[in-house]
Write an enzyme that holds these catalytic residues in place. Structure first.
Site, short mmCIF file in Angstrom:
data_model
loop_
_atom_site.label_atom_id
_atom_site.label_comp_id
_atom_site.label_asym_id
_atom_site.label_seq_id
_atom_site.Cartn_x
_atom_site.Cartn_y
_atom_site.Cartn_z
N GLU A 32 34.58 -36.05 48.14
CA GLU A 32 33.12 -36.23 48.17
C GLU A 32 32.48 -36.02 46.79
O GLU A 32 31.60 -35.20 46.60
CB GLU A 32 32.50 -35.30 49.22
CG GLU A 32 33.00 -35.63 50.63
CD GLU A 32 32.44 -34.73 51.72
OE1 GLU A 32 32.11 -33.57 51.43
OE2 GLU A 32 32.36 -35.20 52.88
N VAL A 33 32.95 -36.79 45.84
CA VAL A 33 32.42 -36.71 44.46
C VAL A 33 31.17 -37.60 44.40
O VAL A 33 31.22 -38.74 43.93
CB VAL A 33 33.50 -37.15 43.44
CG1 VAL A 33 33.00 -36.91 42.01
CG2 VAL A 33 34.79 -36.37 43.67
#
Length: 480
Positions: free
Chosen positions: A152-153
């Protein structure tokens, strides 16, 4: 339909310590419990509970003391005595809120408004990650496996430096992501050649085999594919794992969930929901082609969705779910016999926490049982319609509406009834809250009890108290 049991490989229980960090004595009890329930490893996400030193000391928790170096070593000794491997999880790209929230680290964010994502192009950012990894590895003698996060960058590619990098022909956000991960992995391999590296897979799901191959990531990391849903798409999951295999990553991991993935503020988990997730993962494991090596599964138990969100279910109330999920993996199904085995192991009457019942006191395999029962009882009150919708009942809506309150219009006879009801509910809640707070003190720091109560209880108690106070004020003015 019975699935084959979980194939040979690790069954890691996830300890998410970024919220409600258990006291060290309770962690020792939990490790004993996990081992007897069927786990053979721990995925430990320390975040700010790790005793970082030097320039990284500011990363340590302030609401409570982080674990000491001796306590970190004691966890490893207890785990080793049970034949359990500890796999530290250190976030190195996304979900770095506990790092980037500090003003001294603001300049390392990809974009100023995203607290979780590191700027992959700042050299001091990479140095920060490497120092975090160095300290964690050095505090885990003989470490075999390390998880570098990288899930979840968010907002990657939107920072000024990234935009400039992406302006060069042929460069993509996917390459930007992979470049950073490969740099981190190569640093680890150079410093500790024998350490196996795991990473979350979600940022790679949309990438082509060619992109993955060209990045050089193959041979450096083992992807861990996470899916916590009860209706996990088996066919699509198998295709994803096959893609990683074709891209040169034959060793892969799965990640399921036993708590902390239903809703950001859930207090009591649904065992059925989490068991369904594991049944789907069993189908995935049974469908993999020869050559694809499923190294194991991490059974995650998130304590927060991220560092800045509210607390999810506490560990004691989730142990029935964990026990049932582990036994489902071991037996390939949740049969009546498996359910009976779990209830006997925990000394409960049901695998669902809200119906667990059974004998009083803590069972040997259920450390924190009394706290779990108190939470379930309190949650039942908090979610009861009479209390949740008290302001919408006939008497409050009919005789003590906002219109009435603003004008101090009150029927004293009905006001007494409303006041009595609200006071009764408030007294019940206060009694249950006192029991929960007292029980929590045995297993968690005081800050955890205070946070849990403010997040889950205070929003329900405040309206009741407000009604009581307003009625008291109005009654004084209109009753001689």
């Amino acid at each position: 339909m019975r699935n084959p049991p979980w194939p040979t490989g690790k069954k890691l229980v996830h300890l998410d310590l970024k919220g409600a960090p258990p006291k060290i004595e309770y962690l020792h009890q939990l490790i004993e419990c996990f081992s007897q329930l069927g786990a053979d490893g721990l995925l430990v996400e320390y975040e700010d509970m790790f005793p970082y030193e030097g320039e990284l000391k500011l990363l340590q928790a302030t609401a409570q003391l982080p674990y000491s170096q001796d306590e970190i070593l004691s966890l490893q000794k207890v785990a080793e005595s049970k034949g359990m491997e500890i796999v530290p999880l250190v976030q190195t790209f996304g979900h770095m809120e506990f790092v980037l929230k500090h003003q001294a680290m603001w300049n390392l964010r990809e974009v100023s408004t995203c607290v979780g994502t590191l700027n992959p192009l700042r050299e001091d950012g990479l140095k920060l990650v490497m120092e975090m990894l160095r300290q964690v590895v050095e505090h885990h003698p003989g470490l075999k496996t390390l998880h570098i996060g990288a899930d979840e960058v968010y907002r990657l590619g939107e920072g000024d430096m990234s935009k400039l990098w992406l302006a060069s022909p042929g460069r993509t956000v996917e390459q930007l992501f992979l470049t950073h991960v490969v740099s981190v992995a190569r640093y680890i391999k150079a410093a500790w050649p024998d350490i196996t590296i795991i990473m979350w897979d979600d940022m790679m799901r949309g990438m082509s085999q060619d992109t993955l191959k060209a990045s050089g990531i193959a041979g450096l990391v083992q992807p861990m594919l996470w899916d916590y849903t009860p209706n996990l798409d088996v066919d699509n999951t198998v295709l994803l794992l096959e893609k990683y295999y074709s891209a040169g990553m034959p060793d892969v991991w799965a990640a399921s969930s036993f708590k902390g993935s239903t809703c950001v503020y859930t207090s009591v988990p649904s065992t059925h929901r989490h068991v369904e997730n594991h049944l789907q993962w069993l189908k995935v494991a049974a469908s993999l082609p020869t050559g694809l090596n499923l190294k194991g599964i991490a059974i995650t138990g998130w304590q927060r969705y991220d560092h800045l969100s509210v607390l999810c279910e506490l560990m004691p109330v989730a142990l029935p779910s964990l026990a049932t999920c582990l036994q489902t993996l071991l037996h390939g199904q949740l049969s009546p016999e498996v359910q009976s085995k779990v209830t006997k192991m925990l000394g409960v009457s049901s695998v669902e926490a809200e119906f667990m019942g059974g004998a009083s006191g803590d069972a040997i395999l259920f450390p924190g049982r009394t706290l779990a029962e108190s939470i379930v009882e309190l949650d039942a009150l908090l979610t009861s319609e009479d209390i949740m919708y008290f302001e919408k009942n006939m008497y409050v809506r009919g005789w003590f509406s906002p219109y009435h309150r603003a004008r101090r219009m009150l029927n004293p006879l009905i006001a007494v009834q409303i006041h009595s009801q609200a006071s009764g509910y408030l007294a019940m809640l206060q009694q249950k809250v006192a029991a929960v707070r007292e029980q929590m003190s045995h297993f968690y720091p005081g800050s955890t009890a205070q946070e849990w109560i403010e997040e889950h209880v205070s929003p329900v108690m405040a309206p009741l108290q407000s009604i009581i106070d307003e009625i008291s004020e109005c009654t004084v003015k209109i009753v001689p």
